[in-house]
Design a protein around this motif. Structure first.
Motif, PDB file in Angstrom:
ATOM      1  N   LYS A   2       0.842  -1.198   0.000  1.00 39.57           N
ATOM      2  CA  LYS A   2       0.000   0.000   0.000  1.00 39.57           C
ATOM      3  C   LYS A   2       0.877   1.247   0.000  1.00 39.57           C
ATOM      4  CE  LYS A   2      -3.647  -2.248   2.623  1.00 39.57           C
ATOM      5  NZ  LYS A   2      -4.360  -2.272   3.911  1.00 39.57           N
ATOM      6  N   ILE A   3       0.249   2.389  -0.232  1.00 32.42           N
ATOM      7  CA  ILE A   3       0.990   3.649  -0.353  1.00 32.42           C
ATOM      8  C   ILE A   3       1.740   3.995   0.929  1.00 32.42           C
ATOM      9  CG2 ILE A   3      -0.905   5.205   0.277  1.00 32.42           C
ATOM     10  CD1 ILE A   3       0.137   7.024  -2.080  1.00 32.42           C
ATOM     11  N   ARG A  30      -2.853  -1.611  -9.210  1.00 35.73           N
ATOM     12  CA  ARG A  30      -4.052  -1.314  -8.421  1.00 35.73           C
ATOM     13  C   ARG A  30      -4.600  -2.601  -7.822  1.00 35.73           C
ATOM     14  NH1 ARG A  30      -5.321   4.221  -7.582  1.00 35.73           N
ATOM     15  NH2 ARG A  30      -4.328   5.322  -9.285  1.00 35.73           N
ATOM     16  N   PHE A  31      -5.041  -2.500  -6.576  1.00 35.43           N
ATOM     17  CA  PHE A  31      -5.765  -3.591  -5.951  1.00 35.43           C
ATOM     18  C   PHE A  31      -7.177  -3.608  -6.530  1.00 35.43           C
ATOM     19  CE2 PHE A  31      -2.706  -2.707  -2.412  1.00 35.43           C
ATOM     20  CZ  PHE A  31      -2.146  -3.964  -2.336  1.00 35.43           C
ATOM     21  N   PHE A  35      -7.202   0.775  -4.746  1.00 32.48           N
ATOM     22  CA  PHE A  35      -6.057   1.329  -4.030  1.00 32.48           C
ATOM     23  C   PHE A  35      -4.778   1.023  -4.804  1.00 32.48           C
ATOM     24  CE2 PHE A  35      -7.757   1.385   0.618  1.00 32.48           C
ATOM     25  CZ  PHE A  35      -8.863   2.089   0.199  1.00 32.48           C
ATOM     26  N   ARG A  36      -3.797   1.915  -4.667  1.00 32.54           N
ATOM     27  CA  ARG A  36      -2.513   1.707  -5.340  1.00 32.54           C
ATOM     28  C   ARG A  36      -1.775   0.521  -4.735  1.00 32.54           C
ATOM     29  NH1 ARG A  36      -3.643   7.011  -4.987  1.00 32.54           N
ATOM     30  NH2 ARG A  36      -3.295   8.324  -6.809  1.00 32.54           N
ATOM     31  N   ASP A  37      -1.056  -0.195  -5.607  1.00 32.53           N
ATOM     32  CA  ASP A  37      -0.261  -1.346  -5.194  1.00 32.53           C
ATOM     33  C   ASP A  37       1.156  -1.148  -5.734  1.00 32.53           C
ATOM     34  OD1 ASP A  37       0.717  -3.816  -4.402  1.00 32.53           O
ATOM     35  OD2 ASP A  37      -0.277  -4.913  -6.018  1.00 32.53           O
ATOM     36  N   TYR A  38       2.097  -0.898  -4.819  1.00 34.15           N
ATOM     37  CA  TYR A  38       3.478  -0.620  -5.203  1.00 34.15           C
ATOM     38  C   TYR A  38       4.314  -1.889  -5.080  1.00 34.15           C
ATOM     39  CZ  TYR A  38       2.125   4.253  -4.829  1.00 34.15           C
ATOM     40  OH  TYR A  38       1.503   5.454  -5.002  1.00 34.15           O
TER      41      TYR A  38
END
Length: 121
Positions: A2-3, A30-31, A35-38
């Motif tokens: 996550k971020i 992206r999940f 949500f962003r997925d790094y």
């Protein structure tokens, strides 16, 4: 990750990570919930971006060179590196010119202050 985890791992704030994305410097996954997925490769890229930004290079120049540095293909790498080095040298020369102007201004102010203090006595 996550971020918030990416922020801790990279040392960049969540706001900076979103800015890098807005500038097209990174593209996190992206999940399912959006949500962003790094991933680790994105974190590694952020570390390179931060290093280049801290050295004073503009986002425009970083955006231009990052694809050639990150794709690992080696295709056109010499041309990208030569063009990049030319741009870095130009940026450095402009910075040196600005420093020279500021140094001259500082010297002029120092001279003024010396003279003003001498006449106050």
């Amino acid at each position: 990750m996550k971020i918030s985890e990416a922020s801790r791992a990279s040392g960049a704030s969540a706001r900076s990570l979103r800015h890098y994305e807005d500038e097209g410097l990174i593209v996190p996954g992206r999940f399912g919930n959006g949500f962003r997925d790094y991933c680790q490769s994105t974190i590694d890229r952020v570390l390179v971006i931060r290093s280049l930004l801290e050295s004073g290079l503009p986002v425009r120049l970083i955006r231009e060179v990052l694809p050639g540095l990150a794709d690992g293909s080696g295709a056109g790498t010499d041309a990208v590196c030569e063009a990049f080095l030319h741009e870095v040298q130009s940026h450095r020369d402009r910075l040196a010119a600005r420093i020279a102007v500021l140094s001259d201004q500082q010297a002029a102010l120092d001279a003024y202050l010396r003279e003003a203090r001498r006449t106050d006595l």
